[in-house]
Design a protein around this motif. Structure first.
Motif, PDB file in Angstrom:
ATOM      1  N   PRO A   1       0.771  -1.234   0.009  1.00  0.00           N
ATOM      2  CA  PRO A   1      -0.197   0.094  -0.042  1.00  0.00           C
ATOM      3  C   PRO A   1       0.818   0.998   0.090  1.00  0.00           C
ATOM      4  N   LYS A   2       0.325   2.167  -0.769  1.00  0.00           N
ATOM      5  CA  LYS A   2       1.037   3.601  -0.741  1.00  0.00           C
ATOM      6  C   LYS A   2       0.161   4.617  -1.358  1.00  0.00           C
ATOM      7  N   ASP A   3       0.133   5.560  -0.874  1.00  0.00           N
ATOM      8  CA  ASP A   3      -0.761   6.934  -1.490  1.00  0.00           C
ATOM      9  C   ASP A   3      -2.019   6.347  -1.745  1.00  0.00           C
ATOM     10  N   ALA A   4      -2.740   5.920  -0.789  1.00  0.00           N
ATOM     11  CA  ALA A   4      -4.239   5.424  -0.795  1.00  0.00           C
ATOM     12  C   ALA A   4      -4.504   4.477  -1.869  1.00  0.00           C
ATOM     13  N   GLY A   5      -3.294   3.644  -2.365  1.00  0.00           N
ATOM     14  CA  GLY A   5      -3.688   2.659  -3.238  1.00  0.00           C
ATOM     15  C   GLY A   5      -2.568   1.318  -3.062  1.00  0.00           C
ATOM     16  N   TYR A   6      -2.603   0.615  -3.837  1.00  0.00           N
ATOM     17  CA  TYR A   6      -1.757  -0.716  -3.927  1.00  0.00           C
ATOM     18  C   TYR A   6      -0.809  -0.595  -5.165  1.00  0.00           C
ATOM     19  N   HIS A   7       0.337  -1.224  -4.976  1.00  0.00           N
ATOM     20  CA  HIS A   7       1.545  -1.157  -5.963  1.00  0.00           C
ATOM     21  C   HIS A   7       1.754  -2.477  -6.721  1.00  0.00           C
ATOM     22  N   LYS A   8       0.997  -3.424  -6.003  1.00  0.00           N
ATOM     23  CA  LYS A   8       1.012  -4.916  -6.716  1.00  0.00           C
ATOM     24  C   LYS A   8      -0.428  -5.255  -6.499  1.00  0.00           C
ATOM     25  N   LYS A   9      -0.322  -6.274  -7.463  1.00  0.00           N
ATOM     26  CA  LYS A   9      -1.701  -7.066  -7.587  1.00  0.00           C
ATOM     27  C   LYS A   9      -1.521  -8.411  -7.978  1.00  0.00           C
ATOM     28  N   LEU A  10      -1.705  -9.561  -7.287  1.00  0.00           N
ATOM     29  CA  LEU A  10      -1.907 -10.811  -7.655  1.00  0.00           C
ATOM     30  C   LEU A  10      -3.092 -11.517  -8.071  1.00  0.00           C
ATOM     31  N   VAL A  11      -3.323 -11.990  -9.239  1.00  0.00           N
ATOM     32  CA  VAL A  11      -4.458 -12.700  -9.554  1.00  0.00           C
ATOM     33  C   VAL A  11      -4.084 -14.121  -9.615  1.00  0.00           C
ATOM     34  N   VAL A  12      -4.874 -15.381  -8.781  1.00  0.00           N
ATOM     35  CA  VAL A  12      -4.671 -16.603  -8.993  1.00  0.00           C
ATOM     36  C   VAL A  12      -6.213 -17.061  -8.996  1.00  0.00           C
ATOM     37  N   ASP A  13      -6.159 -18.437  -9.607  1.00  0.00           N
ATOM     38  CA  ASP A  13      -7.476 -19.161  -9.544  1.00  0.00           C
ATOM     39  C   ASP A  13      -7.571 -19.690  -8.221  1.00  0.00           C
ATOM     40  N   PHE A  14      -9.014 -20.079  -8.191  1.00  0.00           N
ATOM     41  CA  PHE A  14      -9.581 -20.833  -6.674  1.00  0.00           C
ATOM     42  C   PHE A  14      -8.554 -22.033  -6.637  1.00  0.00           C
ATOM     43  N   GLY A  15      -8.171 -22.511  -5.491  1.00  0.00           N
ATOM     44  CA  GLY A  15      -7.395 -23.837  -5.589  1.00  0.00           C
ATOM     45  C   GLY A  15      -5.892 -23.733  -5.391  1.00  0.00           C
ATOM     46  N   ILE A  16      -5.310 -22.580  -5.961  1.00  0.00           N
ATOM     47  CA  ILE A  16      -4.017 -22.262  -6.054  1.00  0.00           C
ATOM     48  C   ILE A  16      -3.482 -21.691  -4.960  1.00  0.00           C
ATOM     49  N   ASP A  17      -2.555 -22.298  -4.174  1.00  0.00           N
ATOM     50  CA  ASP A  17      -2.076 -21.843  -2.812  1.00  0.00           C
ATOM     51  C   ASP A  17      -1.235 -20.519  -3.147  1.00  0.00           C
ATOM     52  N   VAL A  18      -1.271 -19.569  -2.421  1.00  0.00           N
ATOM     53  CA  VAL A  18      -0.451 -18.154  -2.680  1.00  0.00           C
ATOM     54  C   VAL A  18       0.658 -18.242  -1.385  1.00  0.00           C
ATOM     55  N   ASP A  19       1.820 -18.419  -1.721  1.00  0.00           N
ATOM     56  CA  ASP A  19       2.995 -18.400  -0.942  1.00  0.00           C
ATOM     57  C   ASP A  19       3.306 -17.068  -0.503  1.00  0.00           C
ATOM     58  N   LEU A  20       3.157 -16.534   0.637  1.00  0.00           N
ATOM     59  CA  LEU A  20       3.205 -15.336   1.290  1.00  0.00           C
ATOM     60  C   LEU A  20       4.321 -15.483   2.497  1.00  0.00           C
ATOM     61  N   THR A  21       5.166 -16.485   2.379  1.00  0.00           N
ATOM     62  CA  THR A  21       6.281 -16.718   3.539  1.00  0.00           C
ATOM     63  C   THR A  21       7.586 -15.716   3.388  1.00  0.00           C
ATOM     64  N   ASP A  22       7.632 -15.058   2.144  1.00  0.00           N
ATOM     65  CA  ASP A  22       8.604 -14.183   2.012  1.00  0.00           C
ATOM     66  C   ASP A  22       8.216 -12.663   2.147  1.00  0.00           C
TER      67      ASP A  22
END
Length: 57
Positions: free
Chosen positions: A21-42
């Motif tokens: 988040p920055k300046d009332a918005g977001y700089h990254k967007k990730l789109v994944v299909d349902f059923g796919i794990d999103v690795d946020l460990t980093d």
């Protein structure tokens, strides 16, 4: 970080994850299909987001 489910008018069956988040918005967007794990460990949340059990219309 913000997660949302695509609904009517969006991409059916997909999960949208917005981050850096920055300046009332977001700089990254990730789109994944349902059923796919999103690795946020980093990231500051340090987890794996499982999307297979997200509610769907």
């Amino acid at each position: 970080m913000r997660a949302s489910l695509a609904g009517p008018g969006g991409s059916a069956g997909r999960c949208l994850l917005h981050s850096e988040p920055k300046d009332a918005g977001y700089h990254k967007k990730l789109v994944v299909d349902f059923g796919i794990d999103v690795d946020l460990t980093d990231t500051s949340v340090d987890l794996v987001l499982k999307t297979d059990a997200f509610p769907r219309d």
